[in-house]
Design a protein around this motif. Sequence first.
Motif, PDB file in Angstrom:
ATOM      1  N   SER A  92       7.179  -2.284  -8.215  1.00  0.00           N
ATOM      2  CA  SER A  92       7.916  -1.092  -8.613  1.00  0.00           C
ATOM      3  C   SER A  92       9.010  -0.733  -7.594  1.00  0.00           C
ATOM      4  CB  SER A  92       6.913   0.059  -8.753  1.00  0.00           C
ATOM      5  OG  SER A  92       7.581   1.278  -8.788  1.00  0.00           O
ATOM      6  N   VAL A  93      10.215  -0.549  -8.083  1.00  0.00           N
ATOM      7  CA  VAL A  93      11.345  -0.102  -7.250  1.00  0.00           C
ATOM      8  C   VAL A  93      12.086   0.942  -8.081  1.00  0.00           C
ATOM      9  CG1 VAL A  93      13.423  -0.777  -6.005  1.00  0.00           C
ATOM     10  CG2 VAL A  93      11.582  -2.442  -6.295  1.00  0.00           C
ATOM     11  N   ASN A  94      11.823   2.224  -7.848  1.00  0.00           N
ATOM     12  CA  ASN A  94      12.509   3.223  -8.673  1.00  0.00           C
ATOM     13  C   ASN A  94      13.878   3.573  -8.090  1.00  0.00           C
ATOM     14  OD1 ASN A  94      12.267   5.227  -6.741  1.00  0.00           O
ATOM     15  ND2 ASN A  94      10.630   6.316  -7.784  1.00  0.00           N
ATOM     16  N   ARG A 101       5.648 -11.846  -8.523  1.00  0.00           N
ATOM     17  CA  ARG A 101       4.500 -11.727  -9.412  1.00  0.00           C
ATOM     18  C   ARG A 101       3.219 -11.810  -8.598  1.00  0.00           C
ATOM     19  NH1 ARG A 101       7.962 -10.114 -11.709  1.00  0.00           N
ATOM     20  NH2 ARG A 101       8.880 -10.662 -13.696  1.00  0.00           N
ATOM     21  N   HIS A 102       2.396 -10.786  -8.705  1.00  0.00           N
ATOM     22  CA  HIS A 102       1.091 -10.818  -8.029  1.00  0.00           C
ATOM     23  C   HIS A 102       0.098 -11.631  -8.847  1.00  0.00           C
ATOM     24  CE1 HIS A 102       1.278  -7.058  -5.224  1.00  0.00           C
ATOM     25  NE2 HIS A 102       1.846  -8.104  -4.706  1.00  0.00           N
ATOM     26  N   VAL A 129      -3.891   0.654   3.135  1.00  0.00           N
ATOM     27  CA  VAL A 129      -4.306   1.344   1.913  1.00  0.00           C
ATOM     28  C   VAL A 129      -3.084   1.611   1.027  1.00  0.00           C
ATOM     29  CG1 VAL A 129      -5.452   3.399   0.994  1.00  0.00           C
ATOM     30  CG2 VAL A 129      -6.230   2.388   3.162  1.00  0.00           C
ATOM     31  N   PHE A 130      -2.079   2.336   1.589  1.00  0.00           N
ATOM     32  CA  PHE A 130      -0.999   2.785   0.694  1.00  0.00           C
ATOM     33  C   PHE A 130      -0.036   1.670   0.309  1.00  0.00           C
ATOM     34  CE2 PHE A 130       1.072   4.173   4.785  1.00  0.00           C
ATOM     35  CZ  PHE A 130       2.295   3.536   4.653  1.00  0.00           C
ATOM     36  N   ASN A 131      -0.006   0.574   1.072  1.00  0.00           N
ATOM     37  CA  ASN A 131       0.873  -0.533   0.691  1.00  0.00           C
ATOM     38  C   ASN A 131       0.147  -1.686   0.018  1.00  0.00           C
ATOM     39  OD1 ASN A 131       3.418   0.440   1.259  1.00  0.00           O
ATOM     40  ND2 ASN A 131       3.355  -0.163   3.422  1.00  0.00           N
ATOM     41  N   ASP A 132      -1.133  -1.507  -0.248  1.00  0.00           N
ATOM     42  CA  ASP A 132      -1.938  -2.597  -0.811  1.00  0.00           C
ATOM     43  C   ASP A 132      -1.262  -3.211  -2.045  1.00  0.00           C
ATOM     44  OD1 ASP A 132      -3.812  -4.293  -1.818  1.00  0.00           O
ATOM     45  OD2 ASP A 132      -5.302  -2.763  -2.286  1.00  0.00           O
ATOM     46  N   ALA A 133      -0.969  -2.377  -3.017  1.00  0.00           N
ATOM     47  CA  ALA A 133      -0.422  -2.898  -4.281  1.00  0.00           C
ATOM     48  C   ALA A 133       1.100  -2.999  -4.248  1.00  0.00           C
ATOM     49  CB  ALA A 133      -0.850  -2.000  -5.434  1.00  0.00           C
ATOM     50  N   ARG A 134       1.719  -2.557  -3.130  1.00  0.00           N
ATOM     51  CA  ARG A 134       3.185  -2.536  -3.047  1.00  0.00           C
ATOM     52  C   ARG A 134       3.745  -3.713  -2.266  1.00  0.00           C
ATOM     53  NH1 ARG A 134       6.537   1.634  -1.929  1.00  0.00           N
ATOM     54  NH2 ARG A 134       6.153   1.330   0.291  1.00  0.00           N
TER      55      ARG A 134
END
Lengths: 319, 319
Positions: free
Chosen positions: B6-8, B27-28, B210-215
């Motif tokens: 995500s890049v808004n 792609r993860h 934690v906060f960058n796990d999915a980023r």
Amino acid sequence: MGSGLSVNKSQAATISLEAQTFLRKLRHVPFAHLIGSFLTSPTQIHQFRATFAEKQATVEKELIEKYNISVTAIDIDGVPILILEPPFIKPENESKVLLNIHGGAFCLGNSRDRTGLLMATEMGIHIYSIEYTLSPEVQYPTARDECLKVYRHLVKQFDARNILGMSSSSGGQLMCSMLLCAQKEGLPMLARQYLCTPALDLAGYGDSMVFNDARDVMPVSLLVGMVQQNYQGDSDSKDPLYSPLYSEYTKNFPPTIITVGTRDCMLSTGVRTYWKMRKGGVSVELLVSEGMWHGFNWEETVPEAVEVRAVVREFLSQP
Amino acid sequence: MGSGLSVNKSQAATISLEAQTFLRKLRHVPFAHLIGSFLTSPTQIHQFRATFAEKQATVEKELIEKYNISVTAIDIDGVPILILEPPFIKPENESKVLLNIHGGAFCLGNSRDRTGLLMATEMGIHIYSIEYTLSPEVQYPTARDECLKVYRHLVKQFDARNILGMSSSSGGQLMCSMLLCAQKEGLPMLARQYLCTPALDLAGYGDSMVFNDARDVMPVSLLVGMVQQNYQGDSDSKDPLYSPLYSEYTKNFPPTIITVGTRDCMLSTGVRTYWKMRKGGVSVELLVSEGMWHGFNWEETVPEAVEVRAVVREFLSQP
């Protein structure tokens, strides 16, 4: 009300117990993303300001009494100033003055806030703290121009090399915009400055404005709501004096230390300011603190804040 | 497969177009948090390694051909080394050598990877890149001890003041653990080192984990899975040589520059390492890049990466 900010095991492992307690106790305004714009509208902001002021007043009173700080109101060219004076001024700071511009999204706060009180005490220095006019009573650039009036006076009264600067959040915008104007006027630059989590991009851009929105002490919607509805007026968000991140910096700009935290919505602004100033040849340092929030530096006893304040004092004390 | 990171609008406004394209194309592994542990298990890791190697091999071949880099395999005390030599060695670097320890969560990667190839070319310097034994074939501390063997030899062959260090991610753990062992042995310290997004806390703690796990470019579950299942063995996660963030540092430790990004799961590790080293008196600098991911530095043409590599080279070139 919300239920404190999330701090899981992996996050708790790397911050102090005091910081964990602070975050877990914090309560956000419920549904801030839905009602933030209403709460911060020009009709509602005075209520918001009063609630904020009531909470802060207790802390301010305690600090003034505990550290026996003398608070004197003066007026410089029509702008009210508070001189904060701790009982002990360090010999090397006797001829120095620290100019403070407080934060509060241009709508909240006052010149007696904890930032100046803590710094005066811990650094042993006189502080001149500007009581600029808040918004929505006035809009940009009135407060910045009030600060500029004060600055013009101070560089006459003191040698600019004896003036230090400090500012927090929106205060950073006022400080940098003022210094950039002063530079254009050919005024001498103050010796060194401290930018605490500076709000230098009022367009509200940045990675951390997104990922730290719900993790920081204040939801981004409230910050943006306050600024856009009360302060911005007709200004272009990317005007280089309205959002000083978009200005060009030169070597002549004062040596600057910036502090932010990883939970801080303005982490990205701090990072971007660092690179922008560095590229311009400014002597600039960025301190990032693990797990810390917007303005954490001013919690008197949180170890991470104590640690950062010590480094900042050391930076400001350099010749 | 996932659909890019995500890049808004607010995030896109502060990073380059090249960086936006990189993130949106990424792609993860789907359901990584559910199957990460399986994919990285000792029975599956070889497949994971082969897939990774295949992708990297193309980039490596291109760089070697484009920049005409000579690659020579030697052996130091039984440990394979690749010497990477660009066609032009800068005069001031003729007597210098840059020791490279590659990354890859101890399970992936090789000594010919893009990190050394890019650095050799851009800095105009000989690189000695260690082909340490990967996991699960061996576990901690075998690879570290292989690096230490090489270091013992290099400080005899070269003046330590002519040796520079660089390492990425897990390579940072090997480098720092090795230097701390070398320090205990009384060996001289290399002149300066570069830690690219170093994995110095193998306990996996930290706010950004934690906060960058999915980023970030790789889900944390895969990184943790690889390390814990293949490399850790019986080691205590907080053993100060296994997780060098828990070591004590002294002024004698080499001047160090650390780079991380705000989207990087190891942002917090970089921040914590900076403070830990600084408190020990190490001359240390931390560079944080807006919106950047784990290991972004090694994208050849992404402007943020080009910019950071220039600062790193400047740091390593200081006397």
